[in-house]
Design an enzyme around this catalytic site. Structure first.
Site, PDB file in Angstrom:
ATOM      1  N   ASP A   1      -5.173 -25.665  15.726  1.00 37.24           N
ATOM      2  CA  ASP A   1      -4.539 -26.471  16.774  1.00 37.24           C
ATOM      3  C   ASP A   1      -3.653 -25.618  17.661  1.00 37.24           C
ATOM      4  OD1 ASP A   1      -5.676 -28.867  16.242  1.00 37.24           O
ATOM      5  OD2 ASP A   1      -3.967 -29.736  15.165  1.00 37.24           O
TER       6      ASP A   1
ATOM      7  N   ASP B   1     -12.696 -34.880  12.540  1.00 36.51           N
ATOM      8  CA  ASP B   1     -11.376 -34.416  12.131  1.00 36.51           C
ATOM      9  C   ASP B   1     -11.019 -34.902  10.720  1.00 36.51           C
ATOM     10  OD1 ASP B   1      -8.915 -33.152  12.441  1.00 36.51           O
ATOM     11  OD2 ASP B   1      -8.614 -33.947  14.458  1.00 36.51           O
TER      12      ASP B   1
HETATM   13  C1  GLA Z   1      -5.987 -32.869  15.080  1.00 39.37           C
HETATM   14  C2  GLA Z   1      -6.918 -31.931  15.812  1.00 39.37           C
HETATM   15  C3  GLA Z   1      -6.539 -31.867  17.272  1.00 39.37           C
HETATM   16  C4  GLA Z   1      -6.606 -33.248  17.866  1.00 39.37           C
HETATM   17  C5  GLA Z   1      -5.725 -34.198  17.085  1.00 39.37           C
HETATM   18  C6  GLA Z   1      -5.914 -35.632  17.539  1.00 39.37           C
HETATM   19  O1  GLA Z   1      -4.699 -32.355  15.009  1.00 39.37           O
HETATM   20  O2  GLA Z   1      -6.900 -30.683  15.218  1.00 39.37           O
HETATM   21  O3  GLA Z   1      -7.386 -30.993  17.962  1.00 39.37           O
HETATM   22  O4  GLA Z   1      -7.942 -33.685  17.854  1.00 39.37           O
HETATM   23  O5  GLA Z   1      -5.998 -34.143  15.703  1.00 39.37           O
HETATM   24  O6  GLA Z   1      -5.139 -36.501  16.842  1.00 39.37           O
END
Ligand code: GLA
Length: 747
Positions: free
Chosen positions: A542, A476
């Site tokens: 997300d 990430d």
């Molecule tokens: C980001 C990712 C999510 C999740 C969060 C965790 O927003 O896109 O899928 O993994 O971080 O903090």
């Protein structure tokens, strides 16, 4: 040094009979692959210029190639330079080009306008069919050397990059400050309409269109990552071009840091698509012998966006590292438990996951030291002993004993000020101006160009990969880079940071060759063709709301084939929008991508779990087709519908999704035409369970489906590909946010 007037030397070494370069001895190169031709004028002494990029021109002899170049020489009209202006792939102001210069830089204000002279042109065909033209040039006055590489890959995708080097005899006290390097491709006058993409967190890759008028349409990105708003493609096409019609030329700037993609039309009859890295002030300074290499700029041409996309898909599927195994169905813990991690809950989730057919279990954010919420812990990549007294072993053991792979979330470039590593090494945080950057999600960015910080993160990740059977990292990157300078001197650091991240991924993959990596960045904020040279999947967004995902995945799919696009079945009520959707709409939307589940299965009813298991089973059955076939998106449908599908390469089979994203313009919605099948073959077309549920407003299936369906849909129908592709079949009225799946099978 050779005088500037020396003719270019030509060195031709063909490695393979797979592809041919017509008349390599001529100064005009004709590269051909998969229906695409590129005619490149390398006649020198100026830098090479693309005379034609587009439809295959057939086999052309040397005289014809010379004639094509001659046919493209402009008339000298009033009040323009006395020599025709012919912008090269690196367009130079000194040639009379008044648009965006390909190279911008200077030595303390001097040497700001280059005029390179070509020294050599080499042409080669690799064993895999890649045709490559390599050009070396020099500007003796500016004390700069330039290397250009242009490749036509067997997919018909073209790519270019450039390396600029300070000459060895340049004055070491006057380095060349490089402010920008942009490479461009010409498009014809009829490419009069532009399509590009924008977005934000939770709404990535939405299209925008405009006329391609005189002037520049510039998509700059200064986020230090690819960006949720980055344009996945910048396309120019004949007016009204769609997925299946119109000529389209598209470029992509393959870079995960700051970058620029441009469409520029001049009043003198030139139209270019260009791309390059966006350098921060003083970020690159070239002393004698120092080099800067640009990102690859990719180009794809085709009739319709699907053809453009199809070439990118083939290019990605041709990667040596393209996943060779079926894409394992994922369960990701994020929206199931968020930071609320405890072993019994996670073990229970693993049991349920295995029972519905999940093949890879991914433990998301929240497992490491101090990470009870998003305020602390980033940078301390050790398992939190308070939550995991026996480490991750009990969970990893259960997951793997259930036959699933184990995956782990990491965010290696980030650091919370509230972490052991930040307290021990405040100088590892990217900053400039003697202050800390404004926080974003309570985090800062680690300076990975700092060798100590790099080694620390590499060591931490490597230790985890050695201790546990981790098959997959969800990698990430949850903030933009602001004020990202090296702490010691404040100099801009985004360029080096971007290269360091690539190095980090490369080194981890070298040490752990079977490791797969997902590129995630607050959802779909790092999706580009360079990060995809070292990753196996992207997290598209997300936002798991299936209605939003219909659009996000549709356009992410212009670059990426479905098997690289993470698509999950979320809970009935979407966490990021609050919308409720039936399972058919959610699962039918996730079905085509690299499928996963992001819901707490333990909280669902046994019936819901059984239904999810049916969808997982369908996905597994269709996986070879979905992840190997040709993607089609349908243009001529009721505006309420988004229709897309995958057709097997041999056209023996197709799966099509019809999703209603609004109320229909007309009810019933008229005929649905299914192009792309074999016109002469007979197909059985029918609804595909469990994607055959037409539901009423309460989510029930009224009267066995029948009263809402046209007669053929209750039984299926047998028709030729020609009839399906031209006449089509009647389509019912769907309620908004409903989805049906169709299966066409050649008889
Ligand atoms: C980001 C990712 C999510 C999740 C969060 C965790 O927003 O896109 O899928 O993994 O971080 O903090």
């Amino acid at each position: 040094m050779t005088p500037p007037s020396a003719p270019p030397t030509i060195d031709v070494s063909a490695g393979s009979p797979l592809a041919t370069i017509a008349h390599p001895g001529s100064a005009v190169r004709h590269l051909r692959a998969a229906g695409v031709s590129i005619v490149l004028d390398c006649d020198g002494p100026r830098l090479p210029r693309v005379v034609h990029w587009g439809a295959d021109l057939g086999d052309l002899d040397a005289a014809t190639l010379q004639a094509i170049v001659r046919a493209d020489v402009q008339a000298v009209v009033s009040n323009v330079p006395d020599r025709p202006i012919t912008p090269s792939v690196l367009a130079e102001h000194a040639t009379g080009w008044m648009g965006l210069p390909g190279l911008i830089g200077h030595r303390g204000g001097a040497d700001w306008s280059t005029l390179f002279v070509v020294r050599s042109v080499a042409t080669r065909v690799d064993l895999d069919g890649t045709q490559r033209v390599t050009v070396q040039a020099v500007d003796e006055a500016a004390r700069l050397e330039l290397g250009l590489v242009l490749e036509l890959l067997r997919s018909g995708v073209l790519r270019m990059k450039a390396t600029v080097t300070g000459s060895a005899d340049a004055d070491p006290d006057r380095p060349y400050t490089l402010d920008g390097l942009t490479l461009s491709l010409p498009v014809p006058r009829r490419a009069a309409e532009l399509l590009d993409f924008t977005g934000r967190h939770l709404r990535e890759r939405h299209p925008q269109r405009r006329a391609f008028d005189v002037g520049s349409w510039v998509r700059d990105n200064r986020r230090g990552r690819t960006g949720s708003d980055a344009t996945v493609l910048l396309a120019a096409g004949t007016p009204g071009f769609g997925f299946g019609h119109g000529e389209v030329w598209a470029v992509h700037t393959a870079w995960s840091g700051n970058h620029r993609t441009v469409a520029e039309r001049t009043p003198n009859g030139h139209a270019l698509l260009a791309g390059g890295e966006l350098l921060l002030p003083g970020e690159v300074a070239l002393g004698p012998g120092d080099s800067y290499t640009s990102p690859w700029i990719y180009g794809s041409y085709g009739t319709g966006l699907d053809a453009v996309a199809g070439r990118f898909h083939r290019f990605l599927r041709d990667r040596p590292g393209h996943p060779a195994t079926p894409r394992p169905v994922i369960l990701n813990t994020w929206e199931s438990v968020y930071f609320d991690m405890d072993l019994p809950t996670l073990l229970d989730l693993a049991d349920h996951a295995a029972a519905v057919g999940v093949e890879r279990y991914v433990l998301d954010d929240g497992w490491f030291v101090g990470r009870r919420d998003d305020h602390a812990g980033l940078g301390d990549w050790q398992v939190d002993p308070d939550v995991w007294p026996r480490g991750l072993h009990p969970l990893v053991d259960r997951v793997t004993s259930l036959g699933m792979q184990f995956g782990l979330w990491v965010e290696p470039e980030m650091i919370n000020p509230d972490s052991h590593v930040a307290r021990a090494h405040p100088d590892w945080i990217l900053a400039t101006g003697g202050r800390l950057p404004v926080e974003s999600r309570h985090q800062q960015v680690l300076d990975l160009a700092n060798p100590d910080a790099f080694d620390h993160i590499l060591g931490s990740l490597d230790a985890l990969l050695r201790e546990y059977r981790i098959s997959y990292l969800k990698w990430d990157h949850n903030r933009d880079l602001i004020d990202a300078g090296h702490r010691a001197d404040g100099r801009p650091a985004v360029h080096e940071q971007t290269l360091a991240v690539y190095r980090l991924m490369d080194e981890l993959r070298r040490r752990h060759p079977r490791l797969e990596i997902e590129s995630c960045s607050s959802g779909g904020g790092r999706i580009d063709l360079e990060v995809l040279q070292r990753t196996d999947r992207v997290w598209a967004s997300d936002c798991i709301d299936a209605l939003e995902r219909q659009t996000i995945q549709r356009y992410t799919g212009l670059l990426l084939p479905p098997e690289l696009i993470g698509a999950h079945i979320g809970t009935d009520r979407a966490h990021t929008t609050g919308r409720r959707h039936n399972l058919s709409f959610r699962a039918g939307t996730a079905l085509f991508g690299h499928m996963g589940i992001e819901a707490n299965l333990a909280r669902l009813s046994a019936t819901e779990r059984a239904e999810i298991a049916d969808w997982v089973a369908l996905h597994k059955r269709l996986r070879p087709l979905l992840h190997g076939g040709r993607v089609v998106r349908f243009d001529d449908v009721d505006p309420s519908l988004l229709v897309h599908g995958v057709i097997a390469d041999d056209r023996s089979e197709a799966v099509i999704s019809v999703a209603a994203v609004a109320t229909a313009d007309s009810a019933p919605t008229g005929r649905l035409v299914l192009p792309g099948l074999d016109p002469d073959a007979l197909y059985d077309l029918a609804l595909l369970p469990p994607g055959d549920m037409i539901q009423d407003e309460d989510g029930h299936r009224p009267q066995g489906n029948n009263h809402r369906l046209p007669p053929w849909l209750t039984t299926g129908i047998r028709l030729t590909g020609a009839v399906l592709g031209h006449a089509g079949v009647q389509w019912p009225e769907l309620l908004p946010e409903q989805l049906l799946l169709l299966h066409a099978r050649r008889v």
